[in-house]
Design an enzyme around this catalytic site. Structure first.
Site, short mmCIF file in Angstrom:
data_model
loop_
_atom_site.label_atom_id
_atom_site.label_comp_id
_atom_site.label_asym_id
_atom_site.label_seq_id
_atom_site.Cartn_x
_atom_site.Cartn_y
_atom_site.Cartn_z
N TYR A 45 50.43 40.57 29.06
CA TYR A 45 50.83 40.49 30.47
C TYR A 45 52.13 39.70 30.63
CZ TYR A 45 50.39 38.89 35.37
OH TYR A 45 50.61 38.60 36.70
N GLY A 75 48.06 48.27 48.37
CA GLY A 75 46.72 48.61 48.85
C GLY A 75 45.74 47.47 48.70
P1 NAD Z 1 45.49 43.12 43.30
O1 NAD Z 1 44.72 43.61 42.13
O2 NAD Z 1 44.78 42.60 44.49
O3 NAD Z 1 46.56 44.22 43.75
C1 NAD Z 1 47.28 44.96 42.83
C2 NAD Z 1 47.44 46.37 43.35
O4 NAD Z 1 48.21 47.12 42.40
C3 NAD Z 1 46.09 47.11 43.52
O5 NAD Z 1 45.99 47.66 44.82
C4 NAD Z 1 46.17 48.21 42.46
O6 NAD Z 1 45.50 49.41 42.83
C5 NAD Z 1 47.67 48.42 42.35
N1 NAD Z 1 48.04 49.08 41.10
C6 NAD Z 1 47.66 48.77 39.83
N2 NAD Z 1 48.18 49.64 38.97
C7 NAD Z 1 48.92 50.52 39.69
C8 NAD Z 1 49.69 51.66 39.36
N3 NAD Z 1 49.82 52.11 38.11
N4 NAD Z 1 50.31 52.32 40.36
C9 NAD Z 1 50.18 51.92 41.64
N5 NAD Z 1 49.46 50.84 42.01
C10 NAD Z 1 48.83 50.16 41.04
O7 NAD Z 1 46.43 41.98 42.67
P2 NAD Z 1 47.43 40.90 43.31
O8 NAD Z 1 46.92 39.59 42.90
O9 NAD Z 1 47.73 41.18 44.72
O10 NAD Z 1 48.69 41.17 42.37
C11 NAD Z 1 49.94 41.67 42.82
C12 NAD Z 1 51.00 41.30 41.80
O11 NAD Z 1 51.07 39.89 41.68
C13 NAD Z 1 50.72 41.83 40.39
O12 NAD Z 1 51.90 42.29 39.81
C14 NAD Z 1 50.24 40.58 39.64
O13 NAD Z 1 50.50 40.65 38.27
C15 NAD Z 1 51.04 39.51 40.32
N6 NAD Z 1 50.46 38.16 40.21
C16 NAD Z 1 49.28 37.84 40.78
C17 NAD Z 1 48.79 36.55 40.68
C18 NAD Z 1 47.52 36.11 41.35
O14 NAD Z 1 47.11 34.94 41.16
N7 NAD Z 1 46.85 36.92 42.14
C19 NAD Z 1 49.51 35.58 39.97
C20 NAD Z 1 50.71 35.95 39.37
C21 NAD Z 1 51.19 37.24 39.50
#
Ligand code: NAD
Length: 255
Positions: free
Chosen positions: A156, A16
């Protein structure tokens, strides 16, 4: 556009928002039918709308992907409306920054539940469909912090390290069924999560961080989506238990 996914059903948790949304759009371009699972129902609906607007097929399901009953209900709805689940992207996650000595047991437990227990349970729910089809793809989104360490993310990074272990174990356990399991540890990707991070709150911090990387820019959701599309494809069938590091050169690791 390869159309190579040929109508297979892909569940993307946390799609989402952020890179999950980018992966939904990209896998739909490659002709997967997309189930967007997110705790944020509005975000999930918006992603599904964007996929459909681009000519793809998508449903949105509001679900806490760390809750066994919610996962089961989401999977049943996905099978009913789209078909068996053959591609799973464990992407939902939370990423707080805290000093090690200040992390409560409650916060530690919450991070582990969402980032590690969730993907474990979602995989358990979806894998029987893949075994029945003798074909499956599991893609786990971890973090480059697993490779480099991260002082303010002990909780994390511990959770993502567990997901790295799960990736290798599932690769070994499921290979004989035609199922691969790989991980993508993103570097810094421009998503709402990164923009909300304490360490990125100074004006220009994100751009400055990007400029300091070997590729000279911050990552985009599309960078992660390209790697996910490859791992989901037929062509990636001989690759399992592996890591595709999409991080702009932030961490190069060992060969
Ligand atoms: P984001 O916050 O934009 O998206 C994460 C989504 O996960 C959100 O829509 C949120 O509602 C959903 N979510 C959280 N808890 C949930 C649950 N219990 N059940 C269902 N949905 C849930 O973040 P993003 O940056 O797109 O991150 C996506 C993944 O990438 C994550 O696992 C994050 O740890 C990982 N990540 C991100 C980065 C970065 O720089 N953005 C770097 C390394 C890893």
């Amino acid at each position: 556009m390869t159309r190579s996914l040929n109508g297979k059903v892909a569940v993307i948790t946390g799609a989402g928002s952020g890179m999950g949304r980018s992966m939904a759009l990209r896998l739909a371009e490659d002709n997967a039918k997309i189930a967007v699972w997110d705790i944020n129902g509005e975000g999930a609906e918006e992603t599904a709308r964007l996929v459909r607007e681009a000519g793809g097929t998508a449903i949105a399901i509001q679900a806490d992907c760390s809750d066994a009953a919610a996962i089961k209900a989401a999977a049943e709805q996905t099978r009913r409306e789209l078909g068996p689940i053959l591609i799973l992207v464990n992407n939902a996650g939370i990423a707080p920054f805290n000093n090690f000595l200040e992390i409560s047991e409650e916060l530690l437990t919450k991070v582990l539940k969402i980032n590690l227990v969730g993907p474990f349970l979602v995989s358990q729910e979806c894998v029987p469909d893949m075994i029945a089809a003798k074909w499956g793809r599991i893609i786990n989104i971890t973090s480059s912090s697993v490779q480099s360490g991260s002082a303010l993310q002990t909780h994390y990074t511990s959770s993502k390290g567990g997901l790295l272990g799960l990736t290798k174990c599932l690769a070994m356990a499921l290979g004989e069924h035609g199922i691969t399991c790989n991980m993508i540890p993103p570097g810094s990707i421009d998503t709402p999560m990164l923009r909300a991070a304490d360490v990125m709150q100074q004006p220009g911090a994100i751009e400055a961080y990007g400029k300091a990387l070997p590729v000279g820019r911050i990552g985009q959701g599309e960078d992660i989506a390209a790697a996910a599309a490859f791992l989901a494809s037929e062509e990636a069938g001989y690759m399992t238990g592996q890591t595709i590091s999409v991080n702009g050169g932030r961490y190069m690791g060992s060969a």
